[in-house]
Write a protein that holds these residues in place. Structure first.
Motif, PDB file in Angstrom:
ATOM      1  N   ALA A   1      88.954  34.275  60.657  1.00  0.00           N
ATOM      2  CA  ALA A   1      88.899  34.475  59.071  1.00  0.00           C
ATOM      3  C   ALA A   1      90.120  33.088  58.011  1.00  0.00           C
ATOM      4  O   ALA A   1      91.118  32.722  58.597  1.00  0.00           O
ATOM      5  CB  ALA A   1      90.372  35.751  58.834  1.00  0.00           C
ATOM      6  N   CYS A   2      90.178  33.267  56.618  1.00  0.00           N
ATOM      7  CA  CYS A   2      91.227  32.899  55.854  1.00  0.00           C
ATOM      8  C   CYS A   2      90.509  33.760  54.287  1.00  0.00           C
ATOM      9  O   CYS A   2      89.426  33.770  53.898  1.00  0.00           O
ATOM     10  CB  CYS A   2      89.600  31.374  55.284  1.00  0.00           C
ATOM     11  N   ALA A   3      91.947  33.274  53.907  1.00  0.00           N
ATOM     12  CA  ALA A   3      92.791  33.838  52.896  1.00  0.00           C
ATOM     13  C   ALA A   3      93.057  32.581  51.656  1.00  0.00           C
ATOM     14  O   ALA A   3      93.735  31.769  52.068  1.00  0.00           O
ATOM     15  CB  ALA A   3      94.091  34.495  53.410  1.00  0.00           C
ATOM     16  N   ALA A   4      92.866  32.669  50.793  1.00  0.00           N
ATOM     17  CA  ALA A   4      92.739  31.912  49.569  1.00  0.00           C
ATOM     18  C   ALA A   4      93.153  33.112  48.106  1.00  0.00           C
ATOM     19  O   ALA A   4      92.741  33.837  47.775  1.00  0.00           O
ATOM     20  CB  ALA A   4      91.840  31.251  49.556  1.00  0.00           C
ATOM     21  N   PRO A   5      93.859  32.384  47.000  1.00  0.00           N
ATOM     22  CA  PRO A   5      93.861  32.526  45.693  1.00  0.00           C
ATOM     23  C   PRO A   5      92.187  32.960  45.671  1.00  0.00           C
ATOM     24  O   PRO A   5      92.231  34.133  44.305  1.00  0.00           O
ATOM     25  CB  PRO A   5      94.795  31.898  45.079  1.00  0.00           C
ATOM     26  N   ARG A   6      91.005  32.156  45.550  1.00  0.00           N
ATOM     27  CA  ARG A   6      89.982  32.058  45.171  1.00  0.00           C
ATOM     28  C   ARG A   6      89.597  31.947  45.854  1.00  0.00           C
ATOM     29  O   ARG A   6      89.140  30.963  47.082  1.00  0.00           O
ATOM     30  CB  ARG A   6      89.779  31.345  43.847  1.00  0.00           C
ATOM     31  N   ARG A   7      88.255  32.294  46.365  1.00  0.00           N
ATOM     32  CA  ARG A   7      86.994  32.657  46.888  1.00  0.00           C
ATOM     33  C   ARG A   7      86.279  31.143  47.052  1.00  0.00           C
ATOM     34  O   ARG A   7      86.018  31.550  48.775  1.00  0.00           O
ATOM     35  CB  ARG A   7      85.170  33.237  46.446  1.00  0.00           C
ATOM     36  N   ARG A   8      86.187  29.886  46.659  1.00  0.00           N
ATOM     37  CA  ARG A   8      85.357  28.779  46.851  1.00  0.00           C
ATOM     38  C   ARG A   8      85.817  28.150  48.477  1.00  0.00           C
ATOM     39  O   ARG A   8      85.931  27.834  48.871  1.00  0.00           O
ATOM     40  CB  ARG A   8      85.191  28.054  45.970  1.00  0.00           C
ATOM     41  N   GLU A   9      87.689  27.860  48.399  1.00  0.00           N
ATOM     42  CA  GLU A   9      88.317  27.411  48.815  1.00  0.00           C
ATOM     43  C   GLU A   9      88.466  27.949  50.556  1.00  0.00           C
ATOM     44  O   GLU A   9      88.023  27.709  51.612  1.00  0.00           O
ATOM     45  CB  GLU A   9      89.498  27.682  48.595  1.00  0.00           C
ATOM     46  N   ALA A  10      88.878  29.656  50.147  1.00  0.00           N
ATOM     47  CA  ALA A  10      87.777  30.210  51.833  1.00  0.00           C
ATOM     48  C   ALA A  10      86.916  30.010  52.076  1.00  0.00           C
ATOM     49  O   ALA A  10      86.333  29.788  53.441  1.00  0.00           O
ATOM     50  CB  ALA A  10      87.982  31.994  51.043  1.00  0.00           C
ATOM     51  N   PHE A  11      85.699  30.201  51.504  1.00  0.00           N
ATOM     52  CA  PHE A  11      84.473  30.329  51.741  1.00  0.00           C
ATOM     53  C   PHE A  11      84.218  28.810  52.579  1.00  0.00           C
ATOM     54  O   PHE A  11      83.571  28.558  53.856  1.00  0.00           O
ATOM     55  CB  PHE A  11      82.976  30.072  50.954  1.00  0.00           C
ATOM     56  N   LEU A  12      84.624  27.601  52.123  1.00  0.00           N
ATOM     57  CA  LEU A  12      84.825  26.513  52.352  1.00  0.00           C
ATOM     58  C   LEU A  12      85.747  25.880  53.478  1.00  0.00           C
ATOM     59  O   LEU A  12      84.863  25.495  55.125  1.00  0.00           O
ATOM     60  CB  LEU A  12      84.960  25.318  51.736  1.00  0.00           C
ATOM     61  N   ALA A  13      86.650  27.167  53.467  1.00  0.00           N
ATOM     62  CA  ALA A  13      87.108  26.601  54.921  1.00  0.00           C
ATOM     63  C   ALA A  13      86.364  26.860  55.925  1.00  0.00           C
ATOM     64  O   ALA A  13      86.737  26.592  57.388  1.00  0.00           O
ATOM     65  CB  ALA A  13      88.343  27.219  55.066  1.00  0.00           C
ATOM     66  N   ALA A  14      86.309  28.224  55.840  1.00  0.00           N
ATOM     67  CA  ALA A  14      85.459  28.878  57.165  1.00  0.00           C
ATOM     68  C   ALA A  14      84.372  28.504  57.775  1.00  0.00           C
ATOM     69  O   ALA A  14      84.711  28.574  58.703  1.00  0.00           O
ATOM     70  CB  ALA A  14      84.746  30.637  56.836  1.00  0.00           C
ATOM     71  N   ASP A  15      83.716  28.136  56.813  1.00  0.00           N
ATOM     72  CA  ASP A  15      82.689  27.051  57.054  1.00  0.00           C
ATOM     73  C   ASP A  15      82.697  25.934  57.863  1.00  0.00           C
ATOM     74  O   ASP A  15      82.465  26.037  58.813  1.00  0.00           O
ATOM     75  CB  ASP A  15      81.947  26.965  55.416  1.00  0.00           C
TER      76      ASP A  15
END
Length: 153
Positions: free
Chosen positions: A99-113
């Motif tokens: 799981a990754c949390a971020a202020p915005r979705r793009r960073e969370a998706f990239l980090a999880a990937d």
């Protein structure tokens, strides 16, 4: 805690991990999670009764810690959680939760990937599939390696 990386030797419940990760979160607008499950067939389609992930108490934990911390710093996410099974896993059981949390979705998706690609190829596990046809040690596939190569700079 911004980074949690945990080696779990017993079954875990991804929904509980996600609930715990989300609890009290008010500063982030995005949480991306991923659950990897053990399959009942191998890459050739042969039946698999069990996946065994052998691990080393120090090396394996250290590899999980490093991969998680690097995702946190590289993508500027607020928090990262990794739970990875060790030991024997039967088909349908969770192997990994990210799981990754971020202020915005793009960073969370990239980090999880990125986390999943690197966990698949760099985490210190020795993997063996066990089925009716015998036992077989497995390594990251060429596709796994190509996916992980996207993140090297």
């Amino acid at each position: 805690m911004p980074v949690e990386a945990r080696l779990e030797l017993d079954q875990f419940t991804p929904a509980k991990e996600l609930e715990r990760f989300i609890a009290g979160r008010v500063d982030d607008g995005a949480v991306v999670s991923f659950v990897g499950l053990a399959r009942n067939t191998d890459s050739r389609g042969a039946p698999v009764d069990m996946l065994e992930l052998q691990w080393h108490p120090v090396m394996t934990q250290r590899s999980l810690d490093v991969i998680a911390a690097e995702a946190l710093s590289r993508f500027g996410v607020s928090d990262v959680a990794v739970v990875h099974r060790g030991g024997r896993v039967t088909p349908g059981e969770p192997i990994v939760f990210v799981a990754c949390a971020a202020p915005r979705r793009r960073e969370a998706f990239l980090a999880a990937d990125c986390l999943m690609d690197r966990l698949k190829t760099e985490a210190m596990f020795w993997k063996r599939e066990i089925g009716p046809g015998g036992e077989r040690w497995i390594e990251p596939s060429p596709r796994d390696l190509a996916d992980a190569a996207r993140w090297s700079d």
